[in-house]
Write an enzyme that holds these catalytic residues in place. Structure first.
Site, PDB file in Angstrom:
ATOM      1  N   LYS A  46       0.971  -1.260  -0.094  1.00 24.28           N
ATOM      2  CA  LYS A  46       0.010  -0.039   0.000  1.00 24.28           C
ATOM      3  C   LYS A  46       1.139   1.164   0.017  1.00 24.28           C
ATOM      4  O   LYS A  46       1.558   1.467   0.989  1.00 24.28           O
ATOM      5  CB  LYS A  46      -0.918   0.064   1.229  1.00 24.28           C
ATOM      6  CG  LYS A  46      -2.366   0.363   1.060  1.00 24.28           C
ATOM      7  CD  LYS A  46      -2.187   2.098   0.718  1.00 24.28           C
ATOM      8  CE  LYS A  46      -2.237   2.788   2.047  1.00 24.28           C
ATOM      9  NZ  LYS A  46      -2.117   4.276   1.635  1.00 24.28           N
ATOM     10  N   GLY A  59       5.516   3.937   9.440  1.00 26.30           N
ATOM     11  CA  GLY A  59       4.785   5.079   9.740  1.00 26.30           C
ATOM     12  C   GLY A  59       4.637   5.604  11.045  1.00 26.30           C
ATOM     13  O   GLY A  59       5.508   5.464  12.047  1.00 26.30           O
ATOM     14  N   SER A  60       3.471   6.289  11.257  1.00 24.98           N
ATOM     15  CA  SER A  60       3.349   7.155  12.626  1.00 24.98           C
ATOM     16  C   SER A  60       2.955   6.005  13.923  1.00 24.98           C
ATOM     17  O   SER A  60       2.304   5.089  13.501  1.00 24.98           O
ATOM     18  CB  SER A  60       2.365   8.298  12.559  1.00 24.98           C
ATOM     19  OG  SER A  60       1.051   7.612  12.318  1.00 24.98           O
ATOM     20  N   ALA A  83       0.402   6.423  15.966  1.00 21.16           N
ATOM     21  CA  ALA A  83      -0.993   6.510  15.940  1.00 21.16           C
ATOM     22  C   ALA A  83      -1.391   5.285  14.770  1.00 21.16           C
ATOM     23  O   ALA A  83      -2.373   4.544  15.127  1.00 21.16           O
ATOM     24  CB  ALA A  83      -1.470   7.641  15.671  1.00 21.16           C
ATOM     25  N   THR A  84      -0.834   5.439  13.694  1.00 26.33           N
ATOM     26  CA  THR A  84      -1.338   4.409  12.486  1.00 26.33           C
ATOM     27  C   THR A  84      -0.968   2.956  12.834  1.00 26.33           C
ATOM     28  O   THR A  84      -1.442   2.042  12.763  1.00 26.33           O
ATOM     29  CB  THR A  84      -0.800   4.873  11.293  1.00 26.33           C
ATOM     30  OG1 THR A  84      -1.240   6.380  11.073  1.00 26.33           O
ATOM     31  CG2 THR A  84      -1.372   3.887  10.159  1.00 26.33           C
ATOM     32  N   GLY A  85       0.221   2.839  13.578  1.00 25.74           N
ATOM     33  CA  GLY A  85       0.977   1.601  13.878  1.00 25.74           C
ATOM     34  C   GLY A  85      -0.062   1.058  14.930  1.00 25.74           C
ATOM     35  O   GLY A  85      -0.387  -0.097  15.207  1.00 25.74           O
ATOM     36  N   GLU A 128       7.921  -0.121  12.316  1.00 26.30           N
ATOM     37  CA  GLU A 128       8.892   0.854  12.215  1.00 26.30           C
ATOM     38  C   GLU A 128       8.348   2.151  12.249  1.00 26.30           C
ATOM     39  O   GLU A 128       7.691   2.741  11.433  1.00 26.30           O
ATOM     40  CB  GLU A 128       9.569   0.669  10.896  1.00 26.30           C
ATOM     41  CG  GLU A 128      10.421  -0.601  10.802  1.00 26.30           C
ATOM     42  CD  GLU A 128      11.531  -0.527  11.459  1.00 26.30           C
ATOM     43  OE1 GLU A 128      11.954   0.406  12.126  1.00 26.30           O
ATOM     44  OE2 GLU A 128      12.375  -1.699  11.340  1.00 26.30           O
ATOM     45  N   CYS A 143      12.339   9.566  10.074  1.00 28.64           N
ATOM     46  CA  CYS A 143      12.140   8.984  11.417  1.00 28.64           C
ATOM     47  C   CYS A 143      13.387   9.235  12.391  1.00 28.64           C
ATOM     48  O   CYS A 143      13.008   9.206  13.610  1.00 28.64           O
ATOM     49  CB  CYS A 143      11.694   7.585  11.237  1.00 28.64           C
ATOM     50  SG  CYS A 143      13.027   6.419  10.385  1.00 28.64           S
ATOM     51  N   GLU A 145       7.428  14.211  18.374  1.00 26.75           N
ATOM     52  CA  GLU A 145       7.952  14.352  17.113  1.00 26.75           C
ATOM     53  C   GLU A 145       7.479  15.510  16.315  1.00 26.75           C
ATOM     54  O   GLU A 145       6.175  15.571  16.054  1.00 26.75           O
ATOM     55  CB  GLU A 145       7.451  12.765  16.371  1.00 26.75           C
ATOM     56  CG  GLU A 145       8.437  12.747  15.178  1.00 26.75           C
ATOM     57  CD  GLU A 145       8.164  11.388  14.258  1.00 26.75           C
ATOM     58  OE1 GLU A 145       7.092  11.029  14.179  1.00 26.75           O
ATOM     59  OE2 GLU A 145       9.140  10.661  13.927  1.00 26.75           O
TER      60      GLU A 145
HETATM   61  P1  NAD Z   1       1.150   7.482   8.599  1.00 24.20           P
HETATM   62  O1  NAD Z   1       1.165   6.758   9.611  1.00 24.20           O
HETATM   63  O2  NAD Z   1       0.259   8.696   8.401  1.00 24.20           O
HETATM   64  O3  NAD Z   1       1.057   6.792   7.126  1.00 24.20           O
HETATM   65  C1  NAD Z   1       1.912   5.841   6.766  1.00 24.20           C
HETATM   66  C2  NAD Z   1       1.037   5.049   5.947  1.00 24.20           C
HETATM   67  O4  NAD Z   1      -0.014   4.188   6.664  1.00 24.20           O
HETATM   68  C3  NAD Z   1       0.520   5.507   4.756  1.00 24.20           C
HETATM   69  O5  NAD Z   1       0.546   4.784   3.529  1.00 24.20           O
HETATM   70  C4  NAD Z   1      -0.914   5.591   5.076  1.00 24.20           C
HETATM   71  O6  NAD Z   1      -1.847   5.725   4.083  1.00 24.20           O
HETATM   72  C5  NAD Z   1      -1.148   4.443   5.777  1.00 24.20           C
HETATM   73  N1  NAD Z   1      -2.213   4.577   6.742  1.00 24.20           N
HETATM   74  C6  NAD Z   1      -2.884   5.415   7.437  1.00 24.20           C
HETATM   75  N2  NAD Z   1      -3.619   5.010   8.337  1.00 24.20           N
HETATM   76  C7  NAD Z   1      -3.891   3.689   8.179  1.00 24.20           C
HETATM   77  C8  NAD Z   1      -4.604   2.663   8.587  1.00 24.20           C
HETATM   78  N3  NAD Z   1      -5.626   2.844   9.640  1.00 24.20           N
HETATM   79  N4  NAD Z   1      -4.700   1.550   8.234  1.00 24.20           N
HETATM   80  C9  NAD Z   1      -3.638   0.972   7.310  1.00 24.20           C
HETATM   81  N5  NAD Z   1      -2.941   1.969   6.824  1.00 24.20           N
HETATM   82  C10 NAD Z   1      -2.917   3.262   7.192  1.00 24.20           C
HETATM   83  O7  NAD Z   1       2.819   8.027   8.385  1.00 24.20           O
HETATM   84  P2  NAD Z   1       3.329   9.194   7.413  1.00 24.20           P
HETATM   85  O8  NAD Z   1       2.871  10.534   7.567  1.00 24.20           O
HETATM   86  O9  NAD Z   1       3.228   8.737   5.924  1.00 24.20           O
HETATM   87  O10 NAD Z   1       5.041   9.094   7.915  1.00 24.20           O
HETATM   88  C11 NAD Z   1       5.418   9.863   9.021  1.00 24.20           C
HETATM   89  C12 NAD Z   1       5.899   8.923  10.103  1.00 24.20           C
HETATM   90  O11 NAD Z   1       6.674   7.679   9.663  1.00 24.20           O
HETATM   91  C13 NAD Z   1       6.719   9.537  11.092  1.00 24.20           C
HETATM   92  O12 NAD Z   1       6.002   9.378  12.291  1.00 24.20           O
HETATM   93  C14 NAD Z   1       8.064   8.968  11.018  1.00 24.20           C
HETATM   94  O13 NAD Z   1       8.660   8.838  12.174  1.00 24.20           O
HETATM   95  C15 NAD Z   1       7.505   7.381  10.557  1.00 24.20           C
HETATM   96  N6  NAD Z   1       8.540   6.656   9.801  1.00 24.20           N
HETATM   97  C16 NAD Z   1       9.319   5.681  10.336  1.00 24.20           C
HETATM   98  C17 NAD Z   1      10.264   5.088   9.843  1.00 24.20           C
HETATM   99  C18 NAD Z   1      10.889   3.770  10.485  1.00 24.20           C
HETATM  100  O14 NAD Z   1      11.629   3.056   9.720  1.00 24.20           O
HETATM  101  N7  NAD Z   1      11.062   3.802  11.662  1.00 24.20           N
HETATM  102  C19 NAD Z   1      10.717   5.464   8.441  1.00 24.20           C
HETATM  103  C20 NAD Z   1       9.920   6.348   7.941  1.00 24.20           C
HETATM  104  C21 NAD Z   1       8.907   7.136   8.599  1.00 24.20           C
END
Ligand code: NAD
Length: 481
Positions: A179, A232-233, A235-237, A254, A288, A383
């Site tokens: 995705k 990702g973030s 909250a989404t995790g 992650e 991140c 963050e």
């Molecule tokens: P995000 O969590 O908003 O979105 C990430 C992905 O999740 C997107 O593809 C989004 O469409 C999807 N998503 C959102 N809600 C969802 C749900 N309920 N169910 C399934 N999928 C969903 O994050 P972002 O704004 O794209 O990225 C920034 C964040 O990612 C920051 O917090 C950053 O620190 C983190 N990040 C972490 C790493 C790592 O390796 N640890 C690397 C890059 C970014």
């Protein structure tokens, strides 16, 4: 200003080896100008089903899982070559949709190719163990692929992060549904061309775009996936972890960070400044593992503060296509969030040494910002995901570790000192998945990466990551006497 690539294009989803369009689409804009870069089809629930079914069918047929590992290694090398061939075109596309410097956008394709090469080398080395159980039994373990790996990708390094999880998943024999991030999906869609050119079996790699609350939810809560890899973030995790419990699906998380570097009195200050420059400003702080906080011994605090301010103030702010040092923030929403966090910090008594407010010009530009704040201030705990460095001073070593470990996160940490024993002591005291000594972002594809606490769990990169994509099966055979 370079004027190329003002035209728009439309991209579809990639399912079972074919491009599949949809009536609904997402408009992708250039954060440096607000202009349309392209559109992409939004995957419907039915298309999510199609992609998961295609991956399942591919896995069942053992087109990838059952391949001679040597062939799988060759396949990954071919994918690497095809991705490298896309670097120029893909780099331009990524630069326009994400805003990052063109050279760094092209580098993402190179890095993605190197992920495939790295894991190609492991495809034929996924070996089990033989376990002695006495004369009457033979016992051994095999690593088998999970099956259908669902991978959800963020927007900051979309091409590189797709490769980070796709390459080991394929090397281990899984079929994958990706995705892509709705904010920067176009360069990821282009990766499908590499899959076609490399003759990846149909269904082994499926790439869907769509909003998180819609396509993302449909994928991670699908009843027929075997694994979730999420970057990702927090909250989404958390929301995805809840979805994963419904079907008892394992996950790799992650997540975000608020990483700190500690500067001891004996540190080489040239190394500190150059590390802060890259650590905080790379990709405009939208990383991140960015250096978000710098905790400096009081004996060198004034000098570090003065040199940092001078260094950050000299940075150019502009479009990625012009190779500016600090490129735009991805969206107006994110820019507003950063601005609000900086204003709130000032209201709470923090001292802004540089920047602190968006630039008054078209595009979403935030200048390099340095804020002196207390360890427990919101700006020092949450963050920001922008070019904002929080600095503070310490007196004793224990105090420095307590300050560095004071957030909910634990992604990376850094130490600057010439004393090796102290560097090691600090590395052990810091709560983080990886510690950089005397250089931020030291390491690469071969070094395991992942978090502690709210930064997540599981490790990507390195040999260790491959074992995220397999499960152990033990086989015990009673021999006939
Ligand atoms: P995000 O969590 O908003 O979105 C990430 C992905 O999740 C997107 O593809 C989004 O469409 C999807 N998503 C959102 N809600 C969802 C749900 N309920 N169910 C399934 N999928 C969903 O994050 P972002 O704004 O794209 O990225 C920034 C964040 O990612 C920051 O917090 C950053 O620190 C983190 N990040 C972490 C790493 C790592 O390796 N640890 C690397 C890059 C970014």
């Amino acid at each position: 200003m370079n004027q190329f690539h003002q035209s728009t294009t439309h991209w579809a989803n990639f399912i079972n080896g074919e491009w599949v369009d949809s009536k609904q689409f997402i408009e992708v804009e250039n954060p440096a100008t607000g202009q349309l870069v392209g559109t992409i089809a939004c995957a419907t629930q039915k298309q999510v089903d199609m992609a998961v079914n295609a991956a399942r069918e591919c896995h069942r047929s053992r087109r990838v899982a059952g391949m001679d590992p040597y062939q799988r290694m060759q396949l990954l090398h071919t994918i690497a070559a095809e991705i490298r061939a896309l670097a120029k075109r893909g780099g331009e596309l990524l630069c326009l949709e994400n805003g990052k410097p063109l050279s760094q956008a092209e580098w993402e394709f190179e890095e993605a190719a190197r992920y495939f090469e790295y894991y190609a080398g492991m495809a034929d080395k996924i070996e089990g163990q033989s376990i002695p159980l006495g004369d009457g039994l033979v016992d051994f373990t095999e690593y088998e692929p999970f099956g259908v790996s669902a991978q959800v990708i963020p927007w900051n390094f979309p091409v590189s992060l797709v490769a980070r999880s796709l390459a080991p998943a394929l090397a281990a024999g899984n079929s994958v549904v990706i995705k892509s991030p709705e904010l920067t999906p176009l360069a990821v869609a282009l990766l499908a061309e590499a899959m076609v050119n490399a003759k990846v079996p149909a269904g082994a790699v499926n790439i869907l775009c769509g909003y998180g609350h819609d396509t993302g939810v449909a994928l991670v809560s699908h009843s027929d996936i075997d694994q979730i890899v999420f970057t990702g973030s927090v909250a989404t995790g958390q929301s995805i972890m809840k979805a994963a419990t419904t079907h008892v699906v394992p996950s790799v998380m992650e997540l975000g960070g608020k990483s700190a570097g500690i500067v001891f009195a004996d540190a080489d200050l040239d190394q500190v400044i150059s590390s802060a420059e890259v650590g905080n400003l790379y990709n405009s702080g939208q990383v991140c593992s960015a250096m978000a906080r710098l905790i400096v011994h009081q004996s060198v605090y004034e000098e570090v503060k003065q040199r940092l301010t001078q260094c950050f103030a000299a940075k150019t702010v502009g479009a990625g296509i012009d190779e500016a040092d600090v490129t735009p923030i991805l969206t107006q929403l994110q820019l507003d969030k950063i601005a609000a966090m900086c204003s709130q910090a000032k209201q709470q008594g923090a001292h802004c040494l540089l920047g602190g407010a968006p630039l008054d010009r078209p595009g979403y530009f935030m200048p390099p910002t340095i804020i002196e704040a207390d360890v427990d201030a919101d700006i020092a705990q949450q963050e920001v995901f922008g070019p904002v460095l929080v600095i503070m001073s310490f007196n004793t070593e224990d105090e420095a570790y307590a300050m560095a470990n004071s957030t909910d996160f634990g992604l990376v940490a850094g130490v600057f000192t010439k004393d090796l024993s102290r560097a090691l002591r600090a590395s052990r005291a810091l709560i983080a998945g990886q510690v950089f000594v005397n250089e931020w972002f030291a390491g690469g594809i071969s070094t395991p990466f992942g978090g502690v606490g709210k930064s997540g769990f599981g490790r990507e990169k390195g040999q260790e990551a491959l074992y995220n994509y397999v499960r152990t099966k033990n086989i015990a055979i009673r021999l006939t006497p």
